[in-house]
Design a protein around this motif. Structure first.
Motif, PDB file in Angstrom:
ATOM      1  N   SER A 151      46.407  16.452  -4.561  1.00  0.00           N
ATOM      2  CA  SER A 151      45.615  15.906  -5.659  1.00  0.00           C
ATOM      3  C   SER A 151      44.491  16.860  -6.063  1.00  0.00           C
ATOM      4  N   PHE A 152      44.066  17.745  -5.152  1.00  0.00           N
ATOM      5  CA  PHE A 152      43.043  18.715  -5.540  1.00  0.00           C
ATOM      6  C   PHE A 152      43.593  19.661  -6.604  1.00  0.00           C
ATOM      7  N   VAL A 153      44.825  20.145  -6.360  1.00  0.00           N
ATOM      8  CA  VAL A 153      45.461  21.005  -7.348  1.00  0.00           C
ATOM      9  C   VAL A 153      45.587  20.272  -8.669  1.00  0.00           C
ATOM     10  N   LEU A 154      46.006  19.010  -8.546  1.00  0.00           N
ATOM     11  CA  LEU A 154      46.167  18.186  -9.738  1.00  0.00           C
ATOM     12  C   LEU A 154      44.849  18.052 -10.492  1.00  0.00           C
ATOM     13  N   ALA A 155      43.763  17.830  -9.745  1.00  0.00           N
ATOM     14  CA  ALA A 155      42.453  17.660 -10.368  1.00  0.00           C
ATOM     15  C   ALA A 155      42.051  18.914 -11.129  1.00  0.00           C
ATOM     16  N   VAL A 156      42.258  20.079 -10.503  1.00  0.00           N
ATOM     17  CA  VAL A 156      41.879  21.326 -11.162  1.00  0.00           C
ATOM     18  C   VAL A 156      42.732  21.540 -12.406  1.00  0.00           C
ATOM     19  N   VAL A 157      44.041  21.254 -12.282  1.00  0.00           N
ATOM     20  CA  VAL A 157      44.923  21.397 -13.440  1.00  0.00           C
ATOM     21  C   VAL A 157      44.463  20.477 -14.570  1.00  0.00           C
ATOM     22  N   LEU A 158      44.110  19.250 -14.198  1.00  0.00           N
ATOM     23  CA  LEU A 158      43.656  18.299 -15.219  1.00  0.00           C
ATOM     24  C   LEU A 158      42.393  18.786 -15.903  1.00  0.00           C
ATOM     25  N   LEU A 159      41.477  19.362 -15.133  1.00  0.00           N
ATOM     26  CA  LEU A 159      40.237  19.872 -15.726  1.00  0.00           C
ATOM     27  C   LEU A 159      40.528  20.988 -16.718  1.00  0.00           C
ATOM     28  N   VAL A 160      41.440  21.898 -16.330  1.00  0.00           N
ATOM     29  CA  VAL A 160      41.781  23.002 -17.221  1.00  0.00           C
ATOM     30  C   VAL A 160      42.466  22.467 -18.472  1.00  0.00           C
ATOM     31  N   LEU A 161      43.388  21.513 -18.256  1.00  0.00           N
ATOM     32  CA  LEU A 161      44.087  20.922 -19.400  1.00  0.00           C
ATOM     33  C   LEU A 161      43.100  20.247 -20.348  1.00  0.00           C
ATOM     34  N   TRP A 188      40.011  21.019 -20.829  1.00  0.00           N
ATOM     35  CA  TRP A 188      39.289  22.052 -21.574  1.00  0.00           C
ATOM     36  C   TRP A 188      40.156  22.600 -22.713  1.00  0.00           C
ATOM     37  N   LEU A 189      41.415  22.900 -22.379  1.00  0.00           N
ATOM     38  CA  LEU A 189      42.324  23.443 -23.400  1.00  0.00           C
ATOM     39  C   LEU A 189      42.544  22.417 -24.512  1.00  0.00           C
ATOM     40  N   PHE A 190      42.722  21.174 -24.097  1.00  0.00           N
ATOM     41  CA  PHE A 190      43.003  20.097 -25.041  1.00  0.00           C
ATOM     42  C   PHE A 190      41.875  19.953 -26.049  1.00  0.00           C
ATOM     43  N   MET A 191      40.644  19.946 -25.528  1.00  0.00           N
ATOM     44  CA  MET A 191      39.506  19.759 -26.415  1.00  0.00           C
ATOM     45  C   MET A 191      39.329  20.949 -27.338  1.00  0.00           C
ATOM     46  N   LYS A 192      39.648  22.132 -26.843  1.00  0.00           N
ATOM     47  CA  LYS A 192      39.328  23.329 -27.605  1.00  0.00           C
ATOM     48  C   LYS A 192      40.427  23.701 -28.593  1.00  0.00           C
ATOM     49  N   TYR A 193      41.684  23.485 -28.179  1.00  0.00           N
ATOM     50  CA  TYR A 193      42.764  24.085 -28.969  1.00  0.00           C
ATOM     51  C   TYR A 193      43.718  23.112 -29.640  1.00  0.00           C
ATOM     52  N   THR A 194      43.569  21.804 -29.435  1.00  0.00           N
ATOM     53  CA  THR A 194      44.539  20.932 -30.093  1.00  0.00           C
ATOM     54  C   THR A 194      43.887  20.173 -31.240  1.00  0.00           C
ATOM     55  N   ARG A 195      44.753  19.687 -32.117  1.00  0.00           N
ATOM     56  CA  ARG A 195      44.294  18.913 -33.255  1.00  0.00           C
ATOM     57  C   ARG A 195      43.585  17.649 -32.770  1.00  0.00           C
ATOM     58  N   TRP A 196      44.200  17.035 -31.711  1.00  0.00           N
ATOM     59  CA  TRP A 196      43.597  15.791 -31.204  1.00  0.00           C
ATOM     60  C   TRP A 196      42.195  16.051 -30.671  1.00  0.00           C
ATOM     61  N   TRP A 200      28.005  12.800 -16.476  1.00  0.00           N
ATOM     62  CA  TRP A 200      26.823  12.745 -17.324  1.00  0.00           C
ATOM     63  C   TRP A 200      25.968  14.000 -17.149  1.00  0.00           C
ATOM     64  N   ILE A 201      25.730  14.353 -15.874  1.00  0.00           N
ATOM     65  CA  ILE A 201      24.871  15.495 -15.603  1.00  0.00           C
ATOM     66  C   ILE A 201      25.514  16.771 -16.125  1.00  0.00           C
ATOM     67  N   ALA A 202      26.845  16.857 -16.004  1.00  0.00           N
ATOM     68  CA  ALA A 202      27.543  18.059 -16.450  1.00  0.00           C
ATOM     69  C   ALA A 202      27.692  18.089 -17.968  1.00  0.00           C
ATOM     70  N   GLY A 203      27.252  17.031 -18.630  1.00  0.00           N
ATOM     71  CA  GLY A 203      27.426  16.973 -20.075  1.00  0.00           C
ATOM     72  C   GLY A 203      28.891  16.963 -20.467  1.00  0.00           C
ATOM     73  N   GLY A 204      29.762  16.524 -19.549  1.00  0.00           N
ATOM     74  CA  GLY A 204      31.186  16.432 -19.842  1.00  0.00           C
ATOM     75  C   GLY A 204      31.910  17.765 -19.846  1.00  0.00           C
ATOM     76  N   GLU A 205      31.243  18.845 -19.389  1.00  0.00           N
ATOM     77  CA  GLU A 205      31.891  20.156 -19.390  1.00  0.00           C
ATOM     78  C   GLU A 205      32.681  20.344 -18.092  1.00  0.00           C
ATOM     79  N   PRO A 206      33.943  20.807 -18.205  1.00  0.00           N
ATOM     80  CA  PRO A 206      34.789  20.933 -17.008  1.00  0.00           C
ATOM     81  C   PRO A 206      34.162  21.800 -15.912  1.00  0.00           C
TER      82      PRO A 206
END
Lengths: 305, 352
Positions: free
Chosen positions: B203-213, B215-223, B291-297
């Protein structure tokens, strides 16, 4: 099922509901001034542990109550410093206070787990003293129970019939307007939190010194959150909070009643009743637009220059 | 218009700024430790020894470090469960409840289909966990989208309901023969595989993958763009033809599904069974971290790491200093207080 069992259940419901009502009243004041205090759970734990520790050490439950009340006020001042002076987010600060309470109460209560204390003296309800002992012993209450409903009325009077209450509610609706009309929103919010904290401390004192008469870690078991729910349920009104606490206590009583009659209803499902009721009430109000939450609940007051 | 600012051309200034941020954070953590030291001193403990224990048990050995990773995994996932809805302005305080529901659904899968091989069972449990968390988040999401009730309140209230439901199933139906407060151990095929011979699980690997996804999702997709638009101004986004209601409900559900996944990871990886009240505040911790991270991965990752160091250190404090485990919450809370009260914080985001 005997009458005695029913009465016993009612009696224990009153005991469990009292601390909740004090806490709810405190949160009503906080939220009327525009502040959501999610740290209530932590405030309760610190007050409860300190109240218990002082009672055990000094042997006097009254000193214990005093300590608990002061601890409640002090904890809310820490929270107030974060959300009023430092203008931090209320939800996040509340949760931080909650974690603080988990830790501090464990430290304070460490050597008092399993200790026994002198309980708060209990008095028979006037007029009931001639009943047989089995009955009258069920209706022996401590002074905090006798005071809780008058306290709700007093809080209502403070909020709706005094200048201070008017100013407090004005700050909760719109702090800038309140400032423009010559009030000091920051000071009022601090005052609201102080009173709210004292009341929460009283609730915690009742829980640990009069009701359970024991201390254990996490003993408040979500009472802080139930109080937050009850505030919404009672529409931010101290008098309705009495009804809210009664309904919750009735749920507890009902649960005990079912158990004593051997019915197979899980206590865990009954535990969810107050929360589900609150959500239902919110849905009904939301539909009717009758909800009267303070307009700037949760908003940071940035100061008016 | 919604593009992130380019990094400043002057790289010297760039590094200086980051150095400053790191330095400031270190000083804040130092102050928290100092305050905690005073508390320890007052309770008759030696703060220097305690701090040595905390660091030795976490960063001082490979085993300790692996335990930090174990502790930070659920926080990473629950923080993401809060950060994702936060991008459209939804405040998900309900990750705690969603985590419990995810654990509940996943456990049902583990107990019912225990005969299946791991490569079918584990993904199935993960999906069930996401379903549980997602359904739990659907309630506040739906009520919000039709403009009835604020999602903050509903998700908060549902937090207190979920653990009771979990207890109901454990005590009533699923409990182990000898212990009514837990289920029996899961079969091996229902356990997440561990990595490198430590307790770190998949699940740690999964968590890191999710965080990267994320970031990519917010930055590069239409959604991602549309989500940022809703977060910026939901009414103008709606007038620009973005289906607001569908977004609100589905984003809340996705947030819940992520928290549910954390619940699945806890029962399938960390515990290997479901026990009553297994999480004391993991979901709330996720809210704070997000909250503290301001939602940044990246911020979520770093802050989760610091929190995990503190939590893991608390374990050893309990052993060597005879302090209750939850005392470590004080150090955690001091860190949070100082970070929440930091002066630069509200110049950036002034409104709650």
């Amino acid at each position: 099922m005997s009458l005695l069992a029913v009465l016993g259940v009612i009696s224990s419901a009153i005991y469990s509901g009292t601390s909740l009502l004090y806490t709810t009243l405190g949160e009503v004041i906080d939220e009327r001034a525009g502040i959501v205090n999610l740290g209530l759970e932590g405030v309760l734990l610190v007050s409860a542990s300190l109240g218990f520790a002082v009672t055990k050490t000094t042997g006097s439950p009254y000193l214990g109550i005093l300590a608990a009340v002061l601890a409640g006020g002090l904890m809310n001042m820490v929270f107030g410093y974060l959300v009023i002076t430092r203008q931090a987010n209320q939800l996040a600060s509340g949760l931080a206070v909650m974690f603080f309470g988990y830790g501090l109460s464990a430290l304070i209560g460490k050597s008092f787990v399993g200790a026994k204390i002198n309980p708060l003296p209990r008095y028979v309800l006037p007029g009931l003293s001639r009943l047989p002992l089995v009955f009258s012993s069920l209706f022996k209450f401590d002074f905090l129970i006798f005071l809780v409903v008058p306290m709700a009325v007093l809080i209502w009077w403070l909020l709706y019939r005094t200048r201070w209450g008017l100013g407090l509610r004005a700050v909760g609706e719109n702090a800038d307007t309140a400032f423009a009309s010559g009030r000091n929103p920051k000071r009022i919010r601090y005052q609201a939190l102080l009173v709210g904290g004292l009341l929460a401390g009283l609730g915690a004192a009742h829980l640990t010194i009069a009701y359970t008469m024991a201390w254990s870690e996490y003993m408040t078991a979500g009472r802080g959150f139930i109080a937050v729910a009850l505030v919404i349920f009672s529409n931010w009104d101290p008098l309705r909070a009495i009804a809210g606490a009664l309904i919750f206590s009735a749920a507890v009583a009902f649960q005990l009643l079912l158990q004593s009659s051997g019915a197979q209803v899980s206590p865990f499902l009954l535990n969810t009743i107050p929360y589900l009721l609150t959500i239902l009430v919110l849905i009904v109000w939301g539909g009717n637009r009758k909800q009267s939450a303070p307009a700037s609940l949760g908003r940071i007051y940035l100061g008016s220059e | 218009m919604a593009q992130t600012a380019d990094p400043p051309k002057n790289s010297g200034f760039f590094y200086q700024k980051y150095l400053q941020v790191i330095l400031r954070n270190l000083v804040m953590i130092l102050i928290a430790f100092l305050l905690f030291g005073i508390i320890l001193l007052l309770s008759g403990k030696n703060p220097v020894l305690s701090f040595r224990d905390i660091f030795r048990s976490t960063l001082g050995s490979a085993y300790g470090f692996s335990e930090v990773i174990v502790a930070m995994t659920p926080m990473l996932i629950t923080a993401l469960a809060v950060a994702f809805p936060a991008r459209v302005g939804l405040i998900n305080v309900g990750a705690e409840g969603q985590l419990y529901m995810g654990a509940l659904f996943a456990t049902w899968g583990a107990l019912t289909f225990s005969g299946l091989p791991a490569w079918v069972l584990l993904p199935g449990m993960a999906l069930l966990g996401m379903l549980g968390g997602g359904l739990w988040a659907f309630i506040p999401g739906y009520l919000k989208s039709i403009g009835l009730v604020n999602e903050t309140i509903t998700s908060l209230l549902l937090n207190s309901v979920a653990p009771s439901i979990v207890s109901f199933f454990i005590f009533g139906y699923w409990h182990a023969p000898r212990d009514t407060s837990t289920t029996s151990n899961f079969v091996k095929s229902a356990r997440l595989p561990t990595l490198f011979g430590t307790r770190i699980d998949l699940s740690f690997v999964l968590a890191v993958v999710l965080l990267v996804l994320f970031w990519l999702f917010m930055k590069y997709t239409r959604w991602g763009l549309e989500m940022r638009a809703i977060g910026g101004n939901s009414q103008s986004a709606r007038r620009n033809g973005i289906p607001l209601k569908i977004y609100l409900v589905s984003i809340m559900c996705i947030g819940g599904a992520i928290a549910g996944l954390a619940g699945m990871a806890q029962v399938s990886g960390y515990y290997g069974l479901l026990l009553a009240n297994f999480s004391i505040g993991l979901g709330f911790m996720g809210f704070l971290i997000s909250w503290i991270a301001g939602g940044e991965p990246l911020g979520i990752f770093l802050i989760s790491f610091v929190v995990a160091v503190i939590f893991t250190g608390g374990n050893l404090l309990q052993l060597t200093q005879g302090l209750p485990y939850s005392v470590i919450n004080i150090l955690l809370a001091f860190t949070l207080f100082i970070v929440l009260a930091r002066p630069t914080f509200f110049s950036k985001r002034r409104r709650s």
